[in-house]
Design an enzyme around this catalytic site. Structure first.
Site, mmCIF file in Angstrom:
data_model
loop_
_atom_site.group_PDB
_atom_site.id
_atom_site.type_symbol
_atom_site.label_atom_id
_atom_site.label_comp_id
_atom_site.label_asym_id
_atom_site.label_seq_id
_atom_site.Cartn_x
_atom_site.Cartn_y
_atom_site.Cartn_z
ATOM 1 N N CYS A 156 -96.921 -6.974 48.454
ATOM 2 C CA CYS A 156 -97.515 -6.020 49.388
ATOM 3 C C CYS A 156 -96.569 -5.594 50.506
ATOM 4 O O CYS A 156 -96.928 -4.749 51.330
ATOM 5 C CB CYS A 156 -98.794 -6.602 49.979
ATOM 6 S SG CYS A 156 -100.018 -7.000 48.717
ATOM 7 N N HIS A 195 -100.688 -5.425 59.387
ATOM 8 C CA HIS A 195 -100.930 -5.543 57.946
ATOM 9 C C HIS A 195 -102.440 -5.468 57.711
ATOM 10 O O HIS A 195 -102.886 -4.804 56.783
ATOM 11 C CB HIS A 195 -100.335 -6.855 57.435
ATOM 12 C CG HIS A 195 -100.298 -6.981 55.948
ATOM 13 N ND1 HIS A 195 -99.738 -6.022 55.134
ATOM 14 C CD2 HIS A 195 -100.757 -7.952 55.114
ATOM 15 C CE1 HIS A 195 -99.840 -6.401 53.869
ATOM 16 N NE2 HIS A 195 -100.460 -7.564 53.829
ATOM 17 N N GLU A 215 -102.482 -13.280 61.280
ATOM 18 C CA GLU A 215 -101.861 -12.146 61.963
ATOM 19 C C GLU A 215 -102.425 -11.968 63.363
ATOM 20 O O GLU A 215 -101.685 -11.634 64.304
ATOM 21 C CB GLU A 215 -102.039 -10.862 61.160
ATOM 22 C CG GLU A 215 -101.234 -9.705 61.725
ATOM 23 C CD GLU A 215 -101.264 -8.461 60.864
ATOM 24 O OE1 GLU A 215 -100.399 -7.579 61.068
ATOM 25 O OE2 GLU A 215 -102.155 -8.356 59.983
ATOM 26 N N LYS A 266 -105.987 0.090 56.705
ATOM 27 C CA LYS A 266 -106.681 -0.375 55.507
ATOM 28 C C LYS A 266 -108.198 -0.282 55.627
ATOM 29 O O LYS A 266 -108.892 -0.320 54.607
ATOM 30 C CB LYS A 266 -106.237 -1.797 55.172
ATOM 31 C CG LYS A 266 -104.773 -1.888 54.729
ATOM 32 C CD LYS A 266 -104.388 -3.288 54.316
ATOM 33 C CE LYS A 266 -102.940 -3.356 53.847
ATOM 34 N NZ LYS A 266 -101.971 -3.266 54.944
ATOM 35 N N HIS A 291 -106.364 -1.268 50.488
ATOM 36 C CA HIS A 291 -105.056 -1.916 50.382
ATOM 37 C C HIS A 291 -104.329 -1.382 49.156
ATOM 38 O O HIS A 291 -104.688 -1.702 48.010
ATOM 39 C CB HIS A 291 -105.240 -3.424 50.283
ATOM 40 C CG HIS A 291 -103.982 -4.212 50.454
ATOM 41 N ND1 HIS A 291 -102.725 -3.636 50.500
ATOM 42 C CD2 HIS A 291 -103.766 -5.565 50.590
ATOM 43 C CE1 HIS A 291 -101.811 -4.573 50.651
ATOM 44 N NE2 HIS A 291 -102.418 -5.747 50.702
ATOM 45 N N PHE A 301 -97.601 -11.409 48.986
ATOM 46 C CA PHE A 301 -97.694 -12.626 48.189
ATOM 47 C C PHE A 301 -96.291 -13.124 47.872
ATOM 48 O O PHE A 301 -95.367 -12.342 47.629
ATOM 49 C CB PHE A 301 -98.419 -12.343 46.874
ATOM 50 C CG PHE A 301 -99.919 -12.247 46.986
ATOM 51 C CD1 PHE A 301 -100.571 -12.413 48.186
ATOM 52 C CD2 PHE A 301 -100.687 -11.981 45.855
ATOM 53 C CE1 PHE A 301 -101.954 -12.324 48.284
ATOM 54 C CE2 PHE A 301 -102.063 -11.893 45.931
ATOM 55 C CZ PHE A 301 -102.703 -12.066 47.135
#
Length: 409
Positions: free
Chosen positions: A164, A304, A315, A333, A338, A397
């Site tokens: 991502c 993010h 975060e 998002k 996403h 990831f």
């Protein structure tokens, strides 16, 4: 605030997202702050049956031309169309530039996984039904390869794969190519078109997706106390980067400068972030330092912000700890879902637009009552703000952390 001597100018933007086809449509849709999630007929047999899809493109918007679209994976098609918009926006003409001095770097997380799934089903009826162009539709470098072909760019070309964070990684690599002198123009970003039954089921089985099937539009809610996962999406963003002095020499100020890059790796878990965002903090501080700034100089964070319980927790702690002066925080998002490997590039482009327009978009589905963290999240409507420096976070990831710091041009 001292600008970095290593800054590069963002002179062109191309965007295709669920909020709209093109830069202006996407920006308007993100400012509206309304989720694009809806039930998806392709996913109707699954426990999670919704996604964020790109609106139907007009024939002109979706025209690759030259009979080439048939050989391209959808992720490559989106990259080509976004790259064309970005290059035109930058005022560049591929028919007259020195293609040997143009680099292309494009990231994707799952590339042609959806095509592989489709062709595997065909294989069950016989190998002669498998497409002869399955491999170029599948492999992750072909978004860059097709953009190279379309633009006549013959400089360095790379495909980044950091899950991502892939789109943000592409911008980081492109920036370094420019500063090293390997190219004079870099066309870079991310693309993803991986919504498929198998991919969606895989994310659902690992507990990453929201399960609000009764109300998909309310599902993605970054930093809300009742968040329960992300909404799978698709899209592409391509940015044109040039050394700031080169852009200025041809009369282009740019939307913003990419002034600092920070990279780190968690080495903690295949999918979960390191607790508290302690390793991501290394990337954030490195990007700020390289930009010639201090944490107090950061006015805005494009997070993010996935709407998953664990990512938003780490975060949120990271932002509150490193940036206690409470810069504005947003996450696209909530509106866009996403888009995996494209997300970092889309969000960098939106950060550049926030700087350019002095406006920060709101987070969809987040209210003051549901906000779970001591952050100055933008709620309900866009906020007018002069953004001098902003951090764009991307975490993937595998423990990949990429932070880009953008500054006013």
């Amino acid at each position: 605030m001292t600008a970095s001597r290593r800054a590069v100018a963002i002179t062109g933007l191309g965007l295709i997202t669920p909020a709209g086809v093109g830069r202006e449509e996407t920006w308007t849709g993100v400012l509206r702050g309304e989720s694009t999630a809806a039930h998806d007929p392709l996913l109707k047999e699954l426990p999670v049956d919704f996604s964020c899809r790109i609106p139907t493109m007009t024939p002109q918007q979706g025209r690759i031309g030259g009979g080439k679209a048939w050989r391209m994976g959808r992720f490559s098609q989106l990259a080509v169309l976004a790259a064309r918009e970005a290059v035109a926006d930058a005022g560049l003409d591929p028919t007259s530039w020195d293609g040997g001095r143009v680099a292309v770097v494009i990231g994707s997380g799952l590339a042609g996984a959806a095509h592989l799934e489709e062709q595997t089903l065909r294989l069950q009826s016989g190998p002669d039904l498998v497409s002869p162009v399955l491999i170029p539709m599948l492999i992750s470098n072909m978004a860059a390869g097709e953009v190279l072909l379309d633009l006549g760019a013959r400089g360095p070309s790379l495909a980044t794969e950091t899950a991502c964070a892939s789109g943000a990684s592409a911008l980081a690599v492109a920036r370094d190519l420019l500063l090293s002198g390997a190219c004079d123009i870099a066309v870079a970003g991310g693309t993803e078109a991986a919504i498929s039954p198998a991919v969606t089921a895989g994310f659902q089985r690992m507990g990453a997706l929201s399960t609000r099937t009764a109300d998909p539009a309310a599902a993605s809610r970054p930093f809300a106390a009742d968040r329960d996962g992300f909404v799978i999406s698709e899209g592409a963003a391509i940015l044109v980067l040039e050394r700031a002095e080169d852009a200025h020499a041809r009369g282009r100020r740019g939307y913003a400068h990419l002034a600092g890059v920070g990279l780190s790796s968690d080495a903690h878990h295949p999918t979960a972030p390191a607790p508290g965002g302690t390793v991501a903090e290394v990337a954030l501080r490195a990007a700020i330092h390289e930009a010639g700034l201090t944490p107090a100089d950061v006015d805005h964070v494009n997070s993010h912000g996935t709407s998953t319980p664990l990512n938003d927790q780490t975060e949120g702690e990271l932002i509150a700890r490193v940036l206690p002066h409470r810069p504005t925080v947003t996450s696209a998002k909530g509106v866009l879902g996403h888009s995996l490997g494209a997300a970092g590039a889309i969000e960098a482009a939106l950060t550049a637009l926030s700087i350019h327009h002095a406006t920060v978009p709101p987070i969809a589905n987040l209210t003051a009552d549901t906000l779970a963290f001591p952050l100055d999240c933008v709620l309900d409507r866009p906020r007018r703000q002069a953004v001098r420096a902003a951090a764009s976070h991307s975490f993937g990831f595998g423990g990949h952390n990429v932070v880009l710091v953008l500054c006013a041009a």
